[in-house]
Design a protein around this motif. Sequence first.
Motif, PDB file in Angstrom:
ATOM      1  N   SER A  85      19.294  10.267 -14.370  1.00  0.00           N
ATOM      2  CA  SER A  85      20.181   9.300 -13.720  1.00  0.00           C
ATOM      3  C   SER A  85      19.877   9.110 -12.240  1.00  0.00           C
ATOM      4  N   ALA A  86      18.919   9.872 -11.708  1.00  0.00           N
ATOM      5  CA  ALA A  86      18.593   9.790 -10.284  1.00  0.00           C
ATOM      6  C   ALA A  86      17.813   8.511  -9.991  1.00  0.00           C
ATOM      7  N   SER A  87      17.754   8.161  -8.701  1.00  0.00           N
ATOM      8  CA  SER A  87      16.991   6.987  -8.293  1.00  0.00           C
ATOM      9  C   SER A  87      16.516   7.169  -6.857  1.00  0.00           C
ATOM     10  N   PHE A  88      15.512   6.361  -6.496  1.00  0.00           N
ATOM     11  CA  PHE A  88      14.895   6.432  -5.175  1.00  0.00           C
ATOM     12  C   PHE A  88      14.930   5.049  -4.547  1.00  0.00           C
ATOM     13  N   ILE A  89      15.347   4.998  -3.291  1.00  0.00           N
ATOM     14  CA  ILE A  89      15.472   3.705  -2.605  1.00  0.00           C
ATOM     15  C   ILE A  89      14.947   3.838  -1.179  1.00  0.00           C
ATOM     16  N   GLN A  90      13.994   2.986  -0.822  1.00  0.00           N
ATOM     17  CA  GLN A  90      13.580   2.873   0.576  1.00  0.00           C
ATOM     18  C   GLN A  90      14.529   1.872   1.245  1.00  0.00           C
ATOM     19  N   ALA A  91      15.690   2.380   1.665  1.00  0.00           N
ATOM     20  CA  ALA A  91      16.785   1.508   2.079  1.00  0.00           C
ATOM     21  C   ALA A  91      16.655   1.003   3.514  1.00  0.00           C
ATOM     22  N   PHE A  92      15.637   1.413   4.228  1.00  0.00           N
ATOM     23  CA  PHE A  92      15.525   1.088   5.652  1.00  0.00           C
ATOM     24  C   PHE A  92      15.542  -0.418   5.913  1.00  0.00           C
ATOM     25  N   CYS A  93      14.825  -1.181   5.066  1.00  0.00           N
ATOM     26  CA  CYS A  93      14.722  -2.619   5.302  1.00  0.00           C
ATOM     27  C   CYS A  93      16.071  -3.318   5.217  1.00  0.00           C
ATOM     28  N   LYS A  94      17.021  -2.715   4.532  1.00  0.00           N
ATOM     29  CA  LYS A  94      18.347  -3.326   4.370  1.00  0.00           C
ATOM     30  C   LYS A  94      19.109  -3.380   5.684  1.00  0.00           C
ATOM     31  N   ILE A  95      18.732  -2.527   6.664  1.00  0.00           N
ATOM     32  CA  ILE A  95      19.415  -2.522   7.960  1.00  0.00           C
ATOM     33  C   ILE A  95      18.415  -2.740   9.106  1.00  0.00           C
ATOM     34  N   GLY A  96      17.259  -3.315   8.780  1.00  0.00           N
ATOM     35  CA  GLY A  96      16.311  -3.698   9.807  1.00  0.00           C
ATOM     36  C   GLY A  96      15.481  -2.577  10.389  1.00  0.00           C
ATOM     37  N   LEU A  97      15.304  -1.488   9.634  1.00  0.00           N
ATOM     38  CA  LEU A  97      14.554  -0.355  10.143  1.00  0.00           C
ATOM     39  C   LEU A  97      13.251  -0.144   9.378  1.00  0.00           C
ATOM     40  N   VAL A  98      12.474   0.790   9.866  1.00  0.00           N
ATOM     41  CA  VAL A  98      11.163   1.142   9.316  1.00  0.00           C
ATOM     42  C   VAL A  98      11.301   2.457   8.550  1.00  0.00           C
ATOM     43  N   PRO A  99      10.672   2.621   7.387  1.00  0.00           N
ATOM     44  CA  PRO A  99      10.705   3.924   6.714  1.00  0.00           C
ATOM     45  C   PRO A  99      10.209   5.035   7.643  1.00  0.00           C
ATOM     46  N   ASP A 100      10.960   6.128   7.678  1.00  0.00           N
ATOM     47  CA  ASP A 100      10.576   7.259   8.514  1.00  0.00           C
ATOM     48  C   ASP A 100      10.502   8.510   7.639  1.00  0.00           C
ATOM     49  N   SER A 101      10.538   9.667   8.273  1.00  0.00           N
ATOM     50  CA  SER A 101      10.435  10.951   7.559  1.00  0.00           C
ATOM     51  C   SER A 101       9.162  11.012   6.708  1.00  0.00           C
ATOM     52  N   GLY A 102       8.111  10.377   7.216  1.00  0.00           N
ATOM     53  CA  GLY A 102       6.825  10.409   6.535  1.00  0.00           C
ATOM     54  C   GLY A 102       6.638   9.355   5.471  1.00  0.00           C
ATOM     55  N   GLY A 103       7.617   8.477   5.275  1.00  0.00           N
ATOM     56  CA  GLY A 103       7.551   7.525   4.178  1.00  0.00           C
ATOM     57  C   GLY A 103       6.361   6.588   4.232  1.00  0.00           C
ATOM     58  N   THR A 104       5.993   6.108   5.438  1.00  0.00           N
ATOM     59  CA  THR A 104       4.875   5.168   5.520  1.00  0.00           C
ATOM     60  C   THR A 104       3.537   5.862   5.289  1.00  0.00           C
ATOM     61  N   TRP A 105       3.514   7.176   5.364  1.00  0.00           N
ATOM     62  CA  TRP A 105       2.297   7.949   5.056  1.00  0.00           C
ATOM     63  C   TRP A 105       2.286   8.357   3.586  1.00  0.00           C
ATOM     64  N   THR A 106       3.439   8.814   3.102  1.00  0.00           N
ATOM     65  CA  THR A 106       3.510   9.362   1.751  1.00  0.00           C
ATOM     66  C   THR A 106       3.426   8.285   0.677  1.00  0.00           C
ATOM     67  N   LEU A 107       4.183   7.205   0.840  1.00  0.00           N
ATOM     68  CA  LEU A 107       4.275   6.204  -0.221  1.00  0.00           C
ATOM     69  C   LEU A 107       2.923   5.605  -0.618  1.00  0.00           C
ATOM     70  N   PRO A 108       2.083   5.149   0.320  1.00  0.00           N
ATOM     71  CA  PRO A 108       0.798   4.589  -0.104  1.00  0.00           C
ATOM     72  C   PRO A 108      -0.066   5.587  -0.858  1.00  0.00           C
ATOM     73  N   ARG A 109       0.075   6.865  -0.536  1.00  0.00           N
ATOM     74  CA  ARG A 109      -0.731   7.890  -1.197  1.00  0.00           C
ATOM     75  C   ARG A 109      -0.178   8.231  -2.573  1.00  0.00           C
ATOM     76  N   LEU A 110       1.104   8.006  -2.776  1.00  0.00           N
ATOM     77  CA  LEU A 110       1.702   8.276  -4.078  1.00  0.00           C
ATOM     78  C   LEU A 110       1.528   7.110  -5.048  1.00  0.00           C
ATOM     79  N   VAL A 111       1.729   5.878  -4.551  1.00  0.00           N
ATOM     80  CA  VAL A 111       1.803   4.730  -5.469  1.00  0.00           C
ATOM     81  C   VAL A 111       0.824   3.614  -5.139  1.00  0.00           C
ATOM     82  N   GLY A 112       0.040   3.740  -4.060  1.00  0.00           N
ATOM     83  CA  GLY A 112      -0.865   2.671  -3.661  1.00  0.00           C
ATOM     84  C   GLY A 112      -0.197   1.729  -2.672  1.00  0.00           C
ATOM     85  N   MET A 113      -1.023   1.009  -1.919  1.00  0.00           N
ATOM     86  CA  MET A 113      -0.506   0.171  -0.840  1.00  0.00           C
ATOM     87  C   MET A 113       0.360  -0.985  -1.339  1.00  0.00           C
ATOM     88  N   ALA A 114      -0.036  -1.630  -2.438  1.00  0.00           N
ATOM     89  CA  ALA A 114       0.730  -2.784  -2.919  1.00  0.00           C
ATOM     90  C   ALA A 114       2.164  -2.384  -3.278  1.00  0.00           C
TER      91      ALA A 114
END
Length: 263
Positions: A130-159
């Motif tokens: 029942s868990a879920s993952f959300i990169q919610a930063f864009c909803k309030i005009g922010l940039v993913p932090d806590s390593g998200g912009t480094w980790t995400l492309p390496r986990l799932v690809g840039m697209a």
Amino acid sequence: MNFEHILFHIDSGVATLRLNRPKQLNSFNLKMHGEVREALKQVRQSAEVRALLLTGEGRGFCAGQDLDDRNVAPGAEMPDLGESIEQHYNPLIRQLRDLPMPVICAVNGVAAGAGANIAFACDLVLAARSASFIQAFCKIGLVPDSGGTWTLPRLVGMARAKALAMLGERISAEQAERWGMIWRCVDDEALQDEALELARHLATQPTTGLALIKRALNASAGNTFDQQLDLERDLQRLAGRTEDYREGVGAFKEKRTATFKGC
């Protein structure tokens, strides 16, 4: 030390750190940052701890930053979010990645914003169905932090990383497993038991060797192939001098179960 916003204990070589602000979906305020930092310091300094299990209390894992902890009212001076990241989130991510032991994360509910990226900074991530993952930063005009912009492309690809970061769509645990964002999706009722069993298993393994594996894999993204070969050589030299290596070889030759000490 008594904690208010986390639950923390050590048993059978496993330190369990449970975020404990369930009414706020375990979102971070300054006090919880301090308590998590202190708990991770204890984990690193303890000779007893050989694996860390990170999870959340209640129906959510972590909703990221508690926005009620920041004043962005009209006319008020805007907060320096870069300072918040530098003082709190970046040290937390670095502590998790640099711990010389396996870090298991059990995502028991929503993991949003920094909460998702904190989970991705761990070594093995299990998530309730029942868990879920959300990169919610864009909803309030922010940039993913806590390593998200480094980790995400390496986990799932840039697209996919760009789509996740710019659209802020909710990703189910099952889809996260299919995309390679997490290690495993499990039934809700089995999550905590399975995560603890995994942590206890890892705590019985040659944890110095596991820490060196973690170090090598974390370094690989910034190394050339030749640099990685040299690093493997250097780390293998260290691993080959451990008592656990001696025990592992001896147990193999004697056809018995090895008893590792993590040194």
